[in-house]
Design a protein around this motif. Structure first.
Motif, PDB file in Angstrom:
ATOM      1  N   VAL A 299       0.818  -1.221   0.000  1.00  0.00           N
ATOM      2  CA  VAL A 299       0.000   0.000   0.000  1.00  0.00           C
ATOM      3  C   VAL A 299       0.852   1.272   0.000  1.00  0.00           C
ATOM      4  O   VAL A 299       0.336   2.368  -0.209  1.00  0.00           O
ATOM      5  N   LEU A 300       2.160   1.139   0.220  1.00  0.00           N
ATOM      6  CA  LEU A 300       2.999   2.323   0.410  1.00  0.00           C
ATOM      7  C   LEU A 300       2.982   3.333  -0.740  1.00  0.00           C
ATOM      8  O   LEU A 300       3.010   4.539  -0.482  1.00  0.00           O
ATOM      9  N   PRO A 301       2.947   2.915  -1.989  1.00  0.00           N
ATOM     10  CA  PRO A 301       2.936   3.945  -3.044  1.00  0.00           C
ATOM     11  C   PRO A 301       1.675   4.812  -3.031  1.00  0.00           C
ATOM     12  O   PRO A 301       1.685   5.926  -3.539  1.00  0.00           O
ATOM     13  N   ASP A 302       0.585   4.296  -2.470  1.00  0.00           N
ATOM     14  CA  ASP A 302      -0.688   5.024  -2.481  1.00  0.00           C
ATOM     15  C   ASP A 302      -1.476   4.688  -1.210  1.00  0.00           C
ATOM     16  O   ASP A 302      -2.510   4.032  -1.265  1.00  0.00           O
ATOM     17  N   PRO A 303      -1.005   5.122  -0.045  1.00  0.00           N
ATOM     18  CA  PRO A 303      -1.635   4.721   1.223  1.00  0.00           C
ATOM     19  C   PRO A 303      -3.070   5.192   1.392  1.00  0.00           C
ATOM     20  O   PRO A 303      -3.844   4.546   2.103  1.00  0.00           O
ATOM     21  N   LYS A 304      -3.432   6.278   0.753  1.00  0.00           N
ATOM     22  CA  LYS A 304      -4.809   6.777   0.873  1.00  0.00           C
ATOM     23  C   LYS A 304      -5.759   6.078  -0.102  1.00  0.00           C
ATOM     24  O   LYS A 304      -6.974   6.121   0.081  1.00  0.00           O
ATOM     25  N   GLY A 305      -5.208   5.426  -1.099  1.00  0.00           N
ATOM     26  CA  GLY A 305      -6.054   4.792  -2.114  1.00  0.00           C
ATOM     27  C   GLY A 305      -6.034   3.285  -2.081  1.00  0.00           C
ATOM     28  O   GLY A 305      -6.746   2.644  -2.851  1.00  0.00           O
ATOM     29  N   ARG A 306      -5.205   2.688  -1.196  1.00  0.00           N
ATOM     30  CA  ARG A 306      -5.106   1.235  -1.113  1.00  0.00           C
ATOM     31  C   ARG A 306      -5.369   0.761   0.313  1.00  0.00           C
ATOM     32  O   ARG A 306      -5.167   1.510   1.268  1.00  0.00           O
ATOM     33  N   SER A 307      -5.800  -0.470   0.444  1.00  0.00           N
ATOM     34  CA  SER A 307      -6.068  -1.059   1.752  1.00  0.00           C
ATOM     35  C   SER A 307      -5.319  -2.378   1.897  1.00  0.00           C
ATOM     36  O   SER A 307      -5.316  -3.199   0.973  1.00  0.00           O
ATOM     37  N   ALA A 308      -4.710  -2.582   3.063  1.00  0.00           N
ATOM     38  CA  ALA A 308      -4.022  -3.848   3.323  1.00  0.00           C
ATOM     39  C   ALA A 308      -4.978  -4.914   3.837  1.00  0.00           C
ATOM     40  O   ALA A 308      -4.753  -6.103   3.618  1.00  0.00           O
ATOM     41  N   SER A 309      -6.041  -4.491   4.512  1.00  0.00           N
ATOM     42  CA  SER A 309      -6.984  -5.466   5.071  1.00  0.00           C
ATOM     43  C   SER A 309      -8.065  -5.861   4.070  1.00  0.00           C
ATOM     44  O   SER A 309      -8.631  -6.958   4.150  1.00  0.00           O
ATOM     45  N   GLN A 310      -8.355  -4.979   3.122  1.00  0.00           N
ATOM     46  CA  GLN A 310      -9.322  -5.279   2.061  1.00  0.00           C
ATOM     47  C   GLN A 310      -8.672  -4.971   0.713  1.00  0.00           C
ATOM     48  O   GLN A 310      -9.087  -4.042   0.012  1.00  0.00           O
TER      49      GLN A 310
END
Length: 239
Positions: A198-209
Motif C-alpha cells: 500500500v505504500l505507493p498510495d496509502p490513501k487509495g489502497r487497503s491492506a486489510s481489504q
C-alpha cells in the motif's frame, strides 16, 4: 562636473557596500543552515524523531493521527524485507541513489519512479511532500549526508516509523494494529507484504481489504522478500 563624478563614486561605493553586506549574510545563512541541518541529521541518528512536517500537517487537517514508535528488533523480520523488496531492492548496495533505477526511470519517463528508501526518508523526516525542484534539490543534498552518518538499519527503522500506511496512520506498529489487530512483531509474511504493497498510495489502497492488483503486488513482494533474504541483500540491516 566634479560634483556629478563624486556622486557617481559615492553611489558606486554604496552599491559595492550593499553587495558585500548581502554576500556576507548569504554566506552566513548558508553556513548556518548547513550546520543546523548537520545537527538534526546527527541528532536523529541517535534519538527518534518526535514527529515530521507531514505528520504535523496531517494531524492539523484530520484532528489526530495514529502513530506508535517501535524499535527495529520489535518488528517482524518479514516487514523490513518486504519494504525493501517493494520500495528499493538494492537498498544495501547503493549510497542513497540507485543509479540503475534512475537510468531506467529516465528511459521510461514519468511511468517509473526511482526514489530510494533513503531519499524517501529524507523527504518524510526533514522536508515536505509535493513536487518541486527546490525540494528535490534539498533531498539530493541531504540524502548522502544521512547515508554517511546513519547506518542502513537506522534508515530503515526510522522510515518504517514515519511512513504513511493509511490516511492518518503512520508507522508500521500503528498500521499493524489498524489493519490486522496485531503488533508489528507478530505480522505474518503475507501481512507484511500487504502493508508494503500500500505504500505507493496509502490513501487509495487497503491492506486489510486489498484489491486484486494490491493482492497480486503483495504476492510479488512476498516472493521478492524471500529472494532478498536468500541472496543476502538484507545483510546491511539484519543483525
Amino acid at each position: 562636473m566634479a560634483k556629478k563624478t563624486r556622486k557617481r563614486k559615492t553611489r558606486t561605493s554604496r552599491i559595492r557596500t550593499w553587495r558585500g553586506w548581502l554576500f556576507r549574510w548569504a554566506v552566513r545563512a548558508v553556513v548556518g543552515l548547513s550546520v543546523l541541518t548537520l545537527f538534526f541529521v546527527m541528532l536523529y541518528a541517535v534519538f527518534n524523531p518526535p514527529t515530521t512536517p507531514y505528520i504535523l500537517s496531517e494531524g492539523r487537517r484530520l484532528g489526530d493521527v495514529e502513530r506508535v514508535w517501535v524499535d527495529f528488533e520489535d518488528v517482524a523480520p518479514a516487514m523490513p524485507r518486504s519494504i525493501v523488496a517493494a520500495e528499493d531492492a538494492n537498498f544495501c548496495l547503493h549510497w542513497g541513489f540507485d543509479m540503475t533505477a534512475i537510468r531506467a526511470a529516465l528511459a521510461e519517463g514519468a511511468n517509473r519512479g526511482a526514489s530510494t528508501i533513503s531519499q524517501q526518508l529524507v523527504k518524510n523526516v526533514y522536508l515536505w511532500h509535493g513536487r518541486s525542484w527546490l525540494r528535490k534539490a534539498m533531498e539530493a543534498g541531504l540524502t548522502p549526508v544521512v547515508e554517511m552518518i546513519w547506518s542502513k538499519r537506522r534508515i530503515l527503522e526510522v522510515y518504517m516509523n514515519v511512513v504513511e500506511f493509511d490516511e492518518g496512520v503512520f508507522g508500521v506498529e500503528a498500521a499493524a494494529q489498524h489493519y490486522f489487530g496485531v503488533s508489528a512483531k507478530n505480522l505474518t509474511d503475507r501481512q507484511a507484504a500487504l502493508l508494503a504493497a500500500v505504500l505507493p498510495d496509502p490513501k487509495g489502497r487497503s491492506a486489510s481489504q486489498p484489491s486484486n492488483s494490491v493482492s497480486r503486488r503483495a504476492q510479488a513482494i512476498q516472493g521478492g522478500a524471500a529472494t532478498i533474504r536468500a541472496d543476502g541483500r538484507d545483510d546491511c540491516f539484519e543483525s
